[in-house]
Structure formats: C-alpha cells, structure tokens
Write a protein that holds these residues in place. Structure first.
Motif, PDB file in Angstrom:
ATOM      1  N   ARG A 171      -0.708   7.204   0.111  1.00  0.00           N
ATOM      2  CA  ARG A 171      -1.995   7.742  -0.343  1.00  0.00           C
ATOM      3  C   ARG A 171      -3.136   6.771  -0.030  1.00  0.00           C
ATOM      4  O   ARG A 171      -4.198   7.171   0.430  1.00  0.00           O
ATOM      5  N   ASP A 172      -2.912   5.481  -0.308  1.00  0.00           N
ATOM      6  CA  ASP A 172      -3.941   4.470  -0.033  1.00  0.00           C
ATOM      7  C   ASP A 172      -4.270   4.403   1.458  1.00  0.00           C
ATOM      8  O   ASP A 172      -5.438   4.336   1.850  1.00  0.00           O
ATOM      9  N   ILE A 173      -3.235   4.441   2.276  1.00  0.00           N
ATOM     10  CA  ILE A 173      -3.437   4.383   3.734  1.00  0.00           C
ATOM     11  C   ILE A 173      -4.212   5.603   4.205  1.00  0.00           C
ATOM     12  O   ILE A 173      -5.150   5.497   5.008  1.00  0.00           O
ATOM     13  N   GLU A 206      -6.241   7.512   2.443  1.00  0.00           N
ATOM     14  CA  GLU A 206      -7.620   7.432   1.955  1.00  0.00           C
ATOM     15  C   GLU A 206      -8.463   6.520   2.847  1.00  0.00           C
ATOM     16  O   GLU A 206      -9.608   6.842   3.170  1.00  0.00           O
ATOM     17  N   GLU A 207      -7.903   5.397   3.256  1.00  0.00           N
ATOM     18  CA  GLU A 207      -8.623   4.486   4.147  1.00  0.00           C
ATOM     19  C   GLU A 207      -8.920   5.143   5.492  1.00  0.00           C
ATOM     20  O   GLU A 207     -10.032   5.028   6.023  1.00  0.00           O
ATOM     21  N   GLN A 208      -7.922   5.836   6.037  1.00  0.00           N
ATOM     22  CA  GLN A 208      -8.100   6.470   7.339  1.00  0.00           C
ATOM     23  C   GLN A 208      -9.152   7.580   7.273  1.00  0.00           C
ATOM     24  O   GLN A 208     -10.032   7.667   8.129  1.00  0.00           O
ATOM     25  N   LYS A 225       0.847  -1.197   0.000  1.00  0.00           N
ATOM     26  CA  LYS A 225       0.000   0.000   0.000  1.00  0.00           C
ATOM     27  C   LYS A 225       0.879   1.243   0.000  1.00  0.00           C
ATOM     28  O   LYS A 225       1.906   1.296   0.657  1.00  0.00           O
ATOM     29  N   SER A 284     -11.535   8.036   5.072  1.00  0.00           N
ATOM     30  CA  SER A 284     -12.876   7.535   4.779  1.00  0.00           C
ATOM     31  C   SER A 284     -13.516   6.881   5.999  1.00  0.00           C
ATOM     32  O   SER A 284     -14.741   6.761   6.071  1.00  0.00           O
ATOM     33  N   SER A 285     -12.701   6.486   6.976  1.00  0.00           N
ATOM     34  CA  SER A 285     -13.260   5.879   8.180  1.00  0.00           C
ATOM     35  C   SER A 285     -13.733   6.922   9.199  1.00  0.00           C
ATOM     36  O   SER A 285     -14.444   6.592  10.141  1.00  0.00           O
TER      37      SER A 285
END
Length: 59
Positions: A6-8, A10-12, A3, A14-15
C-alpha cells in the motif's frame, strides 16, 4: 519497518501527474465499459432466443 504494498502504491500514484492519472482512468473505464457492452449484447441475444423458443412452444 519494511514498506507495505500500500505504501509503495501510494508513493507511485502520488508521483503521477494529473493528466497521466486521467489517461489511466479513461483507458481502464473504456476497456471495462466495452466488455460490459459486449456481455450485455451476448446475454440479451441468448435471452431473446430463449424467449422466442418458449413462445413458439407455448403458443
């Protein structure tokens, strides 16, 4: 595939709940706006003093 940051992020993000995101945006905005205000006052004071000295020297 590993990952990316940026992916990490985005996940954080969005949560987070909408109210948490709003709190974060307001906090960051208030902090930055207060620093801009202080910097503007400082620069305005310096420019005003400089104009005063120039006016006294010319006038």
């Amino acid at each position: 595939m590993p990952k990316t940051v940026r992916d990490i992020l985005e996940e954080q993000v969005s949560s987070f709940s909408v109210s948490r995101l709003e709190e974060m945006v307001v906090y960051i905005t208030n902090t930055n706006l207060s620093m801009i205000t202080y910097l503007g006052a400082l620069l305005g004071g310096i420019i005003g003093l400089f104009q005063g000295f120039v006016t006294v020297l010319i006038g």
